[in-house]
Design a protein around this motif. Sequence first.
Motif, PDB file in Angstrom:
ATOM      1  N   THR A  69     -33.332  -7.464 -26.041  1.00 33.18           N
ATOM      2  CA  THR A  69     -34.607  -6.564 -25.465  1.00 33.18           C
ATOM      3  C   THR A  69     -34.038  -5.195 -24.980  1.00 33.18           C
ATOM      4  OG1 THR A  69     -35.493  -8.593 -24.720  1.00 33.18           O
ATOM      5  CG2 THR A  69     -36.258  -6.619 -23.849  1.00 33.18           C
ATOM      6  N   PRO A  70     -34.416  -4.176 -25.604  1.00 35.69           N
ATOM      7  CA  PRO A  70     -34.251  -3.010 -25.158  1.00 35.69           C
ATOM      8  C   PRO A  70     -34.542  -2.531 -23.925  1.00 35.69           C
ATOM      9  CG  PRO A  70     -36.089  -2.624 -26.850  1.00 35.69           C
ATOM     10  CD  PRO A  70     -35.602  -4.223 -26.821  1.00 35.69           C
ATOM     11  N   ARG A  71     -33.970  -1.728 -23.239  1.00 34.13           N
ATOM     12  CA  ARG A  71     -34.234  -1.222 -21.922  1.00 34.13           C
ATOM     13  C   ARG A  71     -35.126   0.131 -22.024  1.00 34.13           C
ATOM     14  NH1 ARG A  71     -28.815  -0.643 -18.872  1.00 34.13           N
ATOM     15  NH2 ARG A  71     -28.186   0.312 -20.635  1.00 34.13           N
ATOM     16  N   GLY A  72     -35.890   0.450 -20.987  1.00 36.32           N
ATOM     17  CA  GLY A  72     -36.802   1.516 -21.207  1.00 36.32           C
ATOM     18  C   GLY A  72     -35.883   2.575 -20.530  1.00 36.32           C
ATOM     19  N   ALA A  73     -36.519   3.814 -20.922  1.00 42.24           N
ATOM     20  CA  ALA A  73     -35.858   4.830 -20.309  1.00 42.24           C
ATOM     21  C   ALA A  73     -36.472   5.305 -18.945  1.00 42.24           C
ATOM     22  CB  ALA A  73     -36.142   6.146 -21.291  1.00 42.24           C
ATOM     23  N   LYS A  74     -35.448   5.586 -18.007  1.00 44.87           N
ATOM     24  CA  LYS A  74     -35.976   5.980 -16.649  1.00 44.87           C
ATOM     25  C   LYS A  74     -35.906   7.454 -16.522  1.00 44.87           C
ATOM     26  CE  LYS A  74     -33.769   1.924 -14.826  1.00 44.87           C
ATOM     27  NZ  LYS A  74     -33.000   1.068 -13.851  1.00 44.87           N
ATOM     28  N   THR A  75     -35.274   8.160 -17.342  1.00 44.70           N
ATOM     29  CA  THR A  75     -35.515   9.812 -17.310  1.00 44.70           C
ATOM     30  C   THR A  75     -36.129  10.469 -18.494  1.00 44.70           C
ATOM     31  OG1 THR A  75     -33.304   9.847 -17.713  1.00 44.70           O
ATOM     32  CG2 THR A  75     -33.558   9.664 -15.518  1.00 44.70           C
ATOM     33  N   HIS A  76     -36.269  11.750 -18.372  1.00 49.08           N
ATOM     34  CA  HIS A  76     -36.716  12.474 -19.581  1.00 49.08           C
ATOM     35  C   HIS A  76     -35.618  12.384 -20.654  1.00 49.08           C
ATOM     36  CE1 HIS A  76     -40.738  13.373 -17.879  1.00 49.08           C
ATOM     37  NE2 HIS A  76     -40.010  13.769 -16.823  1.00 49.08           N
ATOM     38  N   LYS A  77     -34.494  12.598 -20.066  1.00 44.43           N
ATOM     39  CA  LYS A  77     -33.348  12.635 -20.960  1.00 44.43           C
ATOM     40  C   LYS A  77     -33.052  11.357 -21.779  1.00 44.43           C
ATOM     41  CE  LYS A  77     -28.549  13.807 -21.409  1.00 44.43           C
ATOM     42  NZ  LYS A  77     -26.996  14.226 -20.495  1.00 44.43           N
ATOM     43  N   GLY A  78     -33.214  10.230 -21.132  1.00 40.45           N
ATOM     44  CA  GLY A  78     -33.050   9.056 -21.633  1.00 40.45           C
ATOM     45  C   GLY A  78     -34.240   8.641 -22.655  1.00 40.45           C
ATOM     46  N   LYS A  79     -35.502   9.281 -22.191  1.00 41.50           N
ATOM     47  CA  LYS A  79     -36.486   9.336 -23.287  1.00 41.50           C
ATOM     48  C   LYS A  79     -36.272   9.546 -24.598  1.00 41.50           C
ATOM     49  CE  LYS A  79     -41.485   9.581 -23.571  1.00 41.50           C
ATOM     50  NZ  LYS A  79     -42.806  10.104 -22.733  1.00 41.50           N
ATOM     51  N   ARG A  80     -35.806  11.003 -24.450  1.00 50.43           N
ATOM     52  CA  ARG A  80     -35.373  11.790 -25.695  1.00 50.43           C
ATOM     53  C   ARG A  80     -34.296  11.129 -26.694  1.00 50.43           C
ATOM     54  NH1 ARG A  80     -35.871  16.131 -21.823  1.00 50.43           N
ATOM     55  NH2 ARG A  80     -33.407  16.432 -21.864  1.00 50.43           N
ATOM     56  N   ILE A  81     -33.409  10.309 -25.856  1.00 45.21           N
ATOM     57  CA  ILE A  81     -32.397   9.820 -26.719  1.00 45.21           C
ATOM     58  C   ILE A  81     -32.769   8.640 -27.367  1.00 45.21           C
ATOM     59  CG2 ILE A  81     -30.230   8.591 -26.455  1.00 45.21           C
ATOM     60  CD1 ILE A  81     -29.363  10.407 -24.145  1.00 45.21           C
ATOM     61  N   LEU A  82     -33.745   7.824 -26.779  1.00 49.12           N
ATOM     62  CA  LEU A  82     -34.319   6.694 -27.407  1.00 49.12           C
ATOM     63  C   LEU A  82     -35.254   7.166 -28.647  1.00 49.12           C
ATOM     64  CD1 LEU A  82     -35.073   4.284 -24.384  1.00 49.12           C
ATOM     65  CD2 LEU A  82     -33.180   4.146 -25.810  1.00 49.12           C
ATOM     66  N   GLU A  83     -35.869   8.284 -28.307  1.00 46.64           N
ATOM     67  CA  GLU A  83     -36.764   8.593 -29.492  1.00 46.64           C
ATOM     68  C   GLU A  83     -36.265   9.292 -30.542  1.00 46.64           C
ATOM     69  OE1 GLU A  83     -39.291  11.778 -27.857  1.00 46.64           O
ATOM     70  OE2 GLU A  83     -40.539  10.341 -26.815  1.00 46.64           O
ATOM     71  N   SER A  84     -34.732   9.763 -30.374  1.00 50.95           N
ATOM     72  CA  SER A  84     -33.874  10.007 -31.608  1.00 50.95           C
ATOM     73  C   SER A  84     -33.190   9.123 -32.163  1.00 50.95           C
ATOM     74  CB  SER A  84     -32.823  11.052 -31.040  1.00 50.95           C
ATOM     75  OG  SER A  84     -31.808  10.405 -30.043  1.00 50.95           O
ATOM     76  N   ARG A  85     -33.224   7.856 -31.578  1.00 54.68           N
ATOM     77  CA  ARG A  85     -32.665   6.441 -32.307  1.00 54.68           C
ATOM     78  C   ARG A  85     -33.816   5.855 -32.982  1.00 54.68           C
ATOM     79  NH1 ARG A  85     -28.603   4.214 -27.716  1.00 54.68           N
ATOM     80  NH2 ARG A  85     -27.330   5.983 -27.423  1.00 54.68           N
ATOM     81  N   GLU A  86     -35.080   6.334 -32.798  1.00 55.56           N
ATOM     82  CA  GLU A  86     -35.887   5.493 -33.676  1.00 55.56           C
ATOM     83  C   GLU A  86     -36.179   5.987 -35.375  1.00 55.56           C
ATOM     84  OE1 GLU A  86     -39.569   6.465 -31.738  1.00 55.56           O
ATOM     85  OE2 GLU A  86     -39.321   5.308 -29.962  1.00 55.56           O
ATOM     86  N   PRO A  87     -36.642   5.223 -35.725  1.00 55.03           N
ATOM     87  CA  PRO A  87     -36.528   5.389 -37.519  1.00 55.03           C
ATOM     88  C   PRO A  87     -37.362   6.595 -37.605  1.00 55.03           C
ATOM     89  CG  PRO A  87     -37.036   3.032 -37.048  1.00 55.03           C
ATOM     90  CD  PRO A  87     -36.948   3.649 -35.595  1.00 55.03           C
ATOM     91  N   LYS A  88     -37.060   7.294 -38.475  1.00 53.12           N
ATOM     92  CA  LYS A  88     -37.888   8.783 -39.117  1.00 53.12           C
ATOM     93  C   LYS A  88     -38.107   8.554 -40.388  1.00 53.12           C
ATOM     94  CE  LYS A  88     -34.911  11.195 -35.663  1.00 53.12           C
ATOM     95  NZ  LYS A  88     -34.185  10.065 -35.330  1.00 53.12           N
TER      96      LYS A  88
END
Length: 307
Positions: free
Chosen positions: A8-27
């Motif tokens: 189960t992936p962990r959710g991002a707690k900061t804006h930087k973590g959210k950007r990192i998770l978005e960069s790892r998503e399929p494009k």
Amino acid sequence: MSDQEETTPRGAKTHKGKRILESREPKLVEGPKQTLFIRGPKTSLSVRQLAHEWHLIKRDFSTTYNKNHEIQPFEDTKQLETFCERSQCSMFFFVSNSKKRPDNLIIGRTFDKKILDMVELHLKEFKSQEEFGTSVEIPMHARPLIIFNGDVFGFNPNHMKLHNLFTDFFYENVPIQDIKSQEIHLIISITATNDTSLAITVLQKQNHEDGIKIQEIGPRSIFEIRRTKWADDELFKKACRQPKPKAKPHEKNIVYDEVGDKRGKVFVQQQDLSTLALKKRKKLRKGDQKLKARIESQEQNAEVNEE
């Protein structure tokens, strides 16, 4: 902890973590493919040297782990998949050495955070760049020209998959708009003499007054194919599937002037005046009503006099 809790992936707690998770998503348009160079429990000098020199060729799009790891990819792929996901690498180059399988290396790739396919090779002969005695500086963004020699690449199913794997490994999904002969510096020659042997050599193109000269710079390596693990047809088709790009919505009533500024027309609906909020007046008191009646009587008298 169960397997479901581990995956189960962990959710991002900061804006930087959210950007990192978005960069790892399929494009829709993927970037260059990264390769992870990793070592097994034990390694020999020849496979370490080969991994180092191939890493120099792919240094723009590769990551190296210099420590040894207790990994057996054909027995358990979980730890290797974790390392690839952590390093954001879709391909891997694994080297090891043991009594049962000396001078061993495994080349493979992943899809959807799982191992897609891989091939195990035995390094039978190796000649490094130092042994060729040529001091070569490979340009940072040099794209290699890949040449496959051998009829088996055209009809043997195993070698046809090897052709696809090595093309993916050296091509790295880097888009090339215009190919010019002056910009080609490296040539990677992959030769298959029979069903089990494979030779890979690296050459360099040099421009002279007399013409173009091809010189072998190394490394040169001769392999024997050991084990293979290929993806089934359905999974491979799913990995190669490309989604259709979303069509951009048509921009209505928008024009661009000569400077490039964006200008548009805005249409507003007609306003309903019955719902318009006007200033509310207070209710007249008793004294005000008498005053109102007196004013009305005066207005009527004035109208009668005028008549």
